[in-house]
Design a protein around this motif. Structure first.
Motif, short mmCIF file in Angstrom:
data_model
loop_
_atom_site.label_atom_id
_atom_site.label_comp_id
_atom_site.label_asym_id
_atom_site.label_seq_id
_atom_site.Cartn_x
_atom_site.Cartn_y
_atom_site.Cartn_z
N ARG A 66 0.83 -1.21 0.00
CA ARG A 66 0.00 0.00 0.00
C ARG A 66 0.86 1.26 0.00
NH1 ARG A 66 -3.43 -3.45 3.48
NH2 ARG A 66 -5.38 -3.73 2.33
N GLN A 67 1.97 1.24 0.75
CA GLN A 67 2.85 2.40 0.78
C GLN A 67 3.47 2.65 -0.60
OE1 GLN A 67 5.57 1.37 3.96
NE2 GLN A 67 4.50 2.70 5.41
N PHE A 68 3.95 1.58 -1.24
CA PHE A 68 4.63 1.74 -2.53
C PHE A 68 3.65 2.01 -3.66
CE2 PHE A 68 6.43 0.01 -6.50
CZ PHE A 68 7.51 0.87 -6.63
N TYR A 69 2.72 1.07 -3.91
CA TYR A 69 1.82 1.20 -5.05
C TYR A 69 0.74 2.26 -4.82
CZ TYR A 69 3.95 -3.05 -6.89
OH TYR A 69 4.84 -3.97 -7.37
N GLY A 70 0.20 2.33 -3.58
CA GLY A 70 -0.87 3.26 -3.30
C GLY A 70 -0.39 4.67 -3.03
N GLU A 71 0.51 4.82 -2.03
CA GLU A 71 0.93 6.17 -1.63
C GLU A 71 1.97 6.76 -2.57
OE1 GLU A 71 2.00 6.20 2.54
OE2 GLU A 71 0.27 4.93 3.03
N LEU A 72 3.04 6.03 -2.88
CA LEU A 72 4.10 6.58 -3.72
C LEU A 72 3.66 6.71 -5.18
CD1 LEU A 72 7.04 7.54 -4.03
CD2 LEU A 72 7.64 5.17 -4.54
N LEU A 73 3.10 5.63 -5.75
CA LEU A 73 2.72 5.67 -7.16
C LEU A 73 1.31 6.17 -7.41
CD1 LEU A 73 4.35 2.36 -8.47
CD2 LEU A 73 5.28 4.69 -8.46
N GLY A 74 0.50 6.28 -6.35
CA GLY A 74 -0.84 6.84 -6.49
C GLY A 74 -1.86 5.91 -7.12
N LEU A 75 -1.65 4.60 -7.07
CA LEU A 75 -2.62 3.67 -7.64
C LEU A 75 -3.78 3.48 -6.67
CD1 LEU A 75 -0.28 0.88 -9.09
CD2 LEU A 75 -1.21 2.90 -10.25
N PRO A 76 -5.01 3.59 -7.14
CA PRO A 76 -6.16 3.37 -6.27
C PRO A 76 -6.27 1.90 -5.87
CG PRO A 76 -6.84 4.35 -8.38
CD PRO A 76 -5.40 4.00 -8.48
N GLU A 77 -6.52 1.65 -4.60
CA GLU A 77 -6.70 0.27 -4.13
C GLU A 77 -8.09 -0.22 -4.51
OE1 GLU A 77 -6.65 -2.37 -0.02
OE2 GLU A 77 -5.58 -0.44 -0.06
N LEU A 78 -8.17 -1.48 -4.90
CA LEU A 78 -9.44 -2.12 -5.25
C LEU A 78 -9.83 -3.09 -4.15
CD1 LEU A 78 -8.64 -2.95 -8.97
CD2 LEU A 78 -10.05 -1.07 -8.11
N GLU A 79 -11.11 -3.22 -3.91
CA GLU A 79 -11.59 -4.19 -2.93
C GLU A 79 -11.53 -5.58 -3.54
OE1 GLU A 79 -15.48 -5.09 -0.14
OE2 GLU A 79 -15.32 -3.18 -1.19
N LYS A 80 -10.88 -6.49 -2.84
CA LYS A 80 -10.82 -7.87 -3.31
C LYS A 80 -12.16 -8.55 -3.06
CE LYS A 80 -7.32 -10.47 -2.43
NZ LYS A 80 -6.23 -11.22 -1.80
N PRO A 81 -12.52 -9.53 -3.90
CA PRO A 81 -13.75 -10.29 -3.64
C PRO A 81 -13.68 -10.96 -2.26
CG PRO A 81 -12.89 -10.75 -5.83
CD PRO A 81 -11.85 -9.94 -5.12
N ALA A 82 -14.80 -11.05 -1.58
CA ALA A 82 -14.85 -11.59 -0.22
C ALA A 82 -14.16 -12.95 -0.10
CB ALA A 82 -16.30 -11.68 0.25
N GLY A 83 -14.35 -13.81 -1.07
CA GLY A 83 -13.78 -15.15 -1.01
C GLY A 83 -12.27 -15.20 -1.14
N LEU A 84 -11.65 -14.10 -1.54
CA LEU A 84 -10.19 -14.07 -1.72
C LEU A 84 -9.46 -13.27 -0.65
CD1 LEU A 84 -10.03 -13.55 -5.59
CD2 LEU A 84 -9.82 -15.68 -4.31
#
Length: 125
Positions: A66-84
């Motif tokens: 999350r720090q690298f892809y989300g905060e540094l690169l600014g990629l929005p996080e996606l919600e994983k399907p409940a079963g995964l």
């Protein structure tokens, strides 16, 4: 090529059959499809784009991902399907595609496999 890419020139409905079976500690998924004249025909029938890329990471990787892809690169996080969700990892949107950071145990870093992300010039110091 016999019209339409399907062997014999006939158009057959595509009905995938997925078989799950244990092979050591891994799960194998087999997708059965009708015969086609060539791999190129199969691509014309099935592939319309890239959906996602998965990179392997060790257990407990989510905070750093999350720090690298989300905060540094600014990629929005996606919600994983409940079963995964119980398996760990985290998913991100990359334009219309996705990047999945998946937990693999035992973890061993890939020697050459990697996603190559195109970054806008002058956006990262």
């Amino acid at each position: 090529m016999g019209g339409g890419g399907i062997a014999g020139g006939e158009r057959m409905p595509i009905v995938p059959r997925i078989r799950l079976g244990a092979a050591g500690s891994r799960v194998m998924i087999t997708l059965s499809v009708p015969a086609v004249d060539s791999a190129a025909s199969l691509a014309r029938v099935f592939v319309e784009g890239l959906d996602h890329v998965q990179v392997a990471a060790p257990a407990g990787c989510e905070r750093e991902a999350r720090q690298f892809y989300g905060e540094l690169l600014g990629l929005p996080e996606l919600e994983k399907p409940a079963g995964l969700r119980a398996g760990g990892g985290v998913w991100f949107a990359v334009g219309a595609q996705q990047l999945h950071v998946g937990v693999t145990e035992p973890f061993e870093p890939a020697r050459k496999a990697h996603p190559a992300l195109r970054i806008r010039p002058n956006t990262i110091d």
